[in-house]
Design a protein around this motif. Structure first.
Motif, short mmCIF file in Angstrom:
data_model
loop_
_atom_site.label_atom_id
_atom_site.label_comp_id
_atom_site.label_asym_id
_atom_site.label_seq_id
_atom_site.Cartn_x
_atom_site.Cartn_y
_atom_site.Cartn_z
N LYS A 18 -0.56 7.97 0.62
CA LYS A 18 0.86 8.20 0.33
C LYS A 18 1.42 7.02 -0.44
CE LYS A 18 5.31 8.52 2.72
NZ LYS A 18 5.98 8.57 4.05
N TYR A 19 1.04 5.83 -0.01
CA TYR A 19 1.48 4.61 -0.69
C TYR A 19 0.40 4.15 -1.64
CZ TYR A 19 5.11 4.61 2.89
OH TYR A 19 6.16 4.96 3.69
N ARG A 20 0.77 3.90 -2.88
CA ARG A 20 -0.22 3.59 -3.92
C ARG A 20 -0.29 2.11 -4.27
NH1 ARG A 20 -1.24 7.30 -7.58
NH2 ARG A 20 -2.96 5.87 -8.02
N LEU A 21 0.77 1.36 -3.88
CA LEU A 21 0.82 -0.06 -4.23
C LEU A 21 1.24 -0.88 -3.02
CD1 LEU A 21 0.84 -2.41 -6.33
CD2 LEU A 21 3.21 -1.82 -6.82
N LEU A 22 0.48 -1.92 -2.72
CA LEU A 22 0.81 -2.87 -1.66
C LEU A 22 1.20 -4.18 -2.32
CD1 LEU A 22 0.90 -3.80 1.30
CD2 LEU A 22 -1.57 -4.21 1.16
N ALA A 23 2.48 -4.52 -2.25
CA ALA A 23 2.99 -5.75 -2.87
C ALA A 23 3.08 -6.83 -1.82
CB ALA A 23 4.36 -5.49 -3.50
N LEU A 24 2.31 -7.89 -1.99
CA LEU A 24 2.17 -8.92 -0.96
C LEU A 24 2.74 -10.26 -1.39
CD1 LEU A 24 -1.51 -8.30 0.23
CD2 LEU A 24 0.60 -7.62 1.40
N ASP A 25 3.73 -10.72 -0.66
CA ASP A 25 4.12 -12.12 -0.74
C ASP A 25 2.92 -12.96 -0.28
OD1 ASP A 25 5.82 -14.51 -0.71
OD2 ASP A 25 5.77 -14.27 1.47
N MET A 26 2.90 -14.22 -0.63
CA MET A 26 1.75 -15.06 -0.26
C MET A 26 2.08 -16.00 0.90
SD MET A 26 -0.04 -15.77 -3.97
CE MET A 26 -1.25 -16.84 -3.21
N ASP A 27 2.88 -17.03 0.65
CA ASP A 27 3.14 -18.03 1.70
C ASP A 27 3.96 -17.42 2.84
OD1 ASP A 27 2.16 -20.75 0.53
OD2 ASP A 27 3.14 -19.70 -1.12
N GLY A 28 3.44 -17.54 4.05
CA GLY A 28 4.11 -16.97 5.21
C GLY A 28 3.83 -15.48 5.39
N THR A 29 3.01 -14.91 4.51
CA THR A 29 2.72 -13.46 4.57
C THR A 29 1.22 -13.22 4.47
OG1 THR A 29 4.89 -12.96 3.61
CG2 THR A 29 3.23 -11.22 3.51
N LEU A 30 0.70 -13.25 3.26
CA LEU A 30 -0.75 -13.10 3.07
C LEU A 30 -1.52 -14.28 3.65
CD1 LEU A 30 -3.26 -11.77 1.70
CD2 LEU A 30 -2.65 -13.08 -0.36
N LEU A 31 -0.94 -15.48 3.48
CA LEU A 31 -1.62 -16.71 3.91
C LEU A 31 -1.14 -17.13 5.29
CD1 LEU A 31 -1.31 -18.78 0.60
CD2 LEU A 31 -3.05 -17.09 1.22
N ASN A 32 -2.07 -17.62 6.10
CA ASN A 32 -1.65 -18.18 7.39
C ASN A 32 -1.10 -19.59 7.16
OD1 ASN A 32 -3.88 -19.91 7.14
ND2 ASN A 32 -5.10 -18.85 8.69
N LYS A 91 -1.90 0.62 10.00
CA LYS A 91 -0.87 1.51 10.57
C LYS A 91 -0.13 2.34 9.53
CE LYS A 91 0.94 -0.59 14.82
NZ LYS A 91 2.15 -1.21 15.40
N TYR A 92 0.18 1.73 8.39
CA TYR A 92 1.12 2.36 7.48
C TYR A 92 0.51 2.81 6.14
CZ TYR A 92 4.30 0.39 10.88
OH TYR A 92 4.92 0.07 12.06
N ILE A 93 -0.69 2.38 5.83
CA ILE A 93 -1.29 2.79 4.55
C ILE A 93 -2.48 3.69 4.80
CG2 ILE A 93 -2.41 2.01 2.44
CD1 ILE A 93 -0.62 -0.45 2.50
N LEU A 94 -3.50 3.20 5.48
CA LEU A 94 -4.70 4.02 5.69
C LEU A 94 -4.46 5.12 6.71
CD1 LEU A 94 -7.57 1.39 5.44
CD2 LEU A 94 -6.48 2.75 3.67
N ALA A 95 -3.64 4.88 7.72
CA ALA A 95 -3.33 5.94 8.68
C ALA A 95 -2.58 7.08 7.99
CB ALA A 95 -2.50 5.38 9.84
N GLU A 96 -1.63 6.73 7.11
CA GLU A 96 -0.89 7.75 6.35
C GLU A 96 -1.84 8.53 5.44
OE1 GLU A 96 2.11 8.85 6.20
OE2 GLU A 96 3.39 7.42 7.26
N ALA A 97 -2.80 7.81 4.85
CA ALA A 97 -3.76 8.46 3.95
C ALA A 97 -4.59 9.49 4.71
CB ALA A 97 -4.65 7.41 3.29
N LYS A 98 -4.99 9.16 5.94
CA LYS A 98 -5.78 10.09 6.75
C LYS A 98 -4.98 11.34 7.09
CE LYS A 98 -8.84 6.66 8.85
NZ LYS A 98 -9.09 5.85 10.05
N ILE A 99 -3.68 11.15 7.37
CA ILE A 99 -2.81 12.28 7.69
C ILE A 99 -2.71 13.22 6.48
CG2 ILE A 99 -0.41 12.95 8.16
CD1 ILE A 99 -0.23 10.30 9.82
N ILE A 100 -2.52 12.63 5.29
CA ILE A 100 -2.40 13.44 4.07
C ILE A 100 -3.71 14.16 3.78
CG2 ILE A 100 -2.08 13.31 1.56
CD1 ILE A 100 -0.13 10.98 2.11
N THR A 101 -4.83 13.46 3.95
CA THR A 101 -6.14 14.06 3.72
C THR A 101 -6.37 15.24 4.67
OG1 THR A 101 -7.00 11.95 2.98
CG2 THR A 101 -8.61 13.61 3.59
N ALA A 102 -6.03 15.04 5.94
CA ALA A 102 -6.20 16.09 6.95
C ALA A 102 -5.34 17.30 6.60
CB ALA A 102 -5.85 15.56 8.32
#
Length: 259
Positions: free
Chosen positions: A4-18, A242-253
């Protein structure tokens, strides 16, 4: 698997990076699973390109990037699509304000980061992308904010509760991600945007799903659609599961059921 979601936009400091400035193995694993499922993963950061690139390379990303809070949009690593420069007159004014308060500052030009301890005064001879201030004095920071707002023509955010980051008006992560969407032929409703600070707020508000990290500033959590674990507890892995791959499985099903 259709996402359902095609793009994951990730901040880096404090988000992607520990907090050790690392992408954990768990987060890296799930990002690669998202890519395998056909999701575009875009780094959307206040960092300069050269500072963000090693992490894009670690993840094997060849997708667009948004750097310097949206001052630069890259079609792919090393392939610049658009750059927005800051008026040198504004840079001079902001430098003078830093001197007035005696606080730490930095400014991104195309060639390097200029700080209080390496400032050479050559403003006109460079192209500028962003200016920033750092102070833990709440009173000074508030006065500074009011002064900057009075100047006009500025996009004022932060990347921590103790700093202010300034870009030209209209230059922000949301505008950058909108351009990335055009490049990829997708809509903002298909974007999941994740962040922790005020420089993430615009894109979190405008994305299909706005996600705040568990360590995010209060305003960001209030404006986000969902809040996940912190950057030290693999919040990005949670977003993807939770929000990207789970949604994809629901759409596929659902698609299979219709057939």
């Amino acid at each position: 698997m259709i996402a359902k979601y095609r793009l994951l936009a990730l901040d880096m400091d404090g988000t992607l990076l520990n907090d050790e400035q690392l992408i954990t193995p768990e987060t890296e694993k799930w990002i690669k699973k998202a890519v395998e499922a056909g999701v575009h993963v875009c780094l959307s950061t206040g960092r300069a390109f050269r500072s963000a690139l090693p992490y894009a390379e670690q993840l094997g990303l060849q997708t667009p990037m948004v750097t310097v809070n949206g001052s630069e949009v890259w079609r792919a690593p090393h392939e610049l699509y658009r750059r927005s420069l800051m008026d040198p007159v504004l840079v001079t004014q902001m430098y003078e304000i830093a001197q007035q308060y005696g606080i730490w500052f930095w400014a991104y030009s195309l060639d390097e980061v200029h700080k209080r301890d390496n400032w050479d005064g050559n403003v006109e001879g460079r192209e500028w992308l962003k200016f920033g201030y750092q102070t833990e004095d709440d009173d000074i920071r508030h006065k500074l904010l009011l002064q900057l707002q009075d100047m006009g023509g500025l996009e004022i955010t932060n990347s921590s509760p103790y700093n202010l980051e300034i870009n030209p008006l209209g230059v922000n992560k949301a505008a950058g991600i909108r351009e990335v969407c055009k490049l990829l032929g997708i809509d903002m409703s298909q974007v999941v945007a994740v962040g922790d600070s005020l420089n993430d707020l615009s894109v979190i508000q405008q994305a299909g799903l706005g996600v705040a990290m568990g360590n995010a500033q209060k305003t960001v959590k209030q404006e986000a659609d969902v809040v996940v674990a912190s950057n030290n507890k693999d919040g990005i892995a949670e977003v993807i599961q939770k929000y990207i791959l789970a949604e994809a499985k629901i759409i596929t099903a659902a698609t299979v059921a219709v057939k």
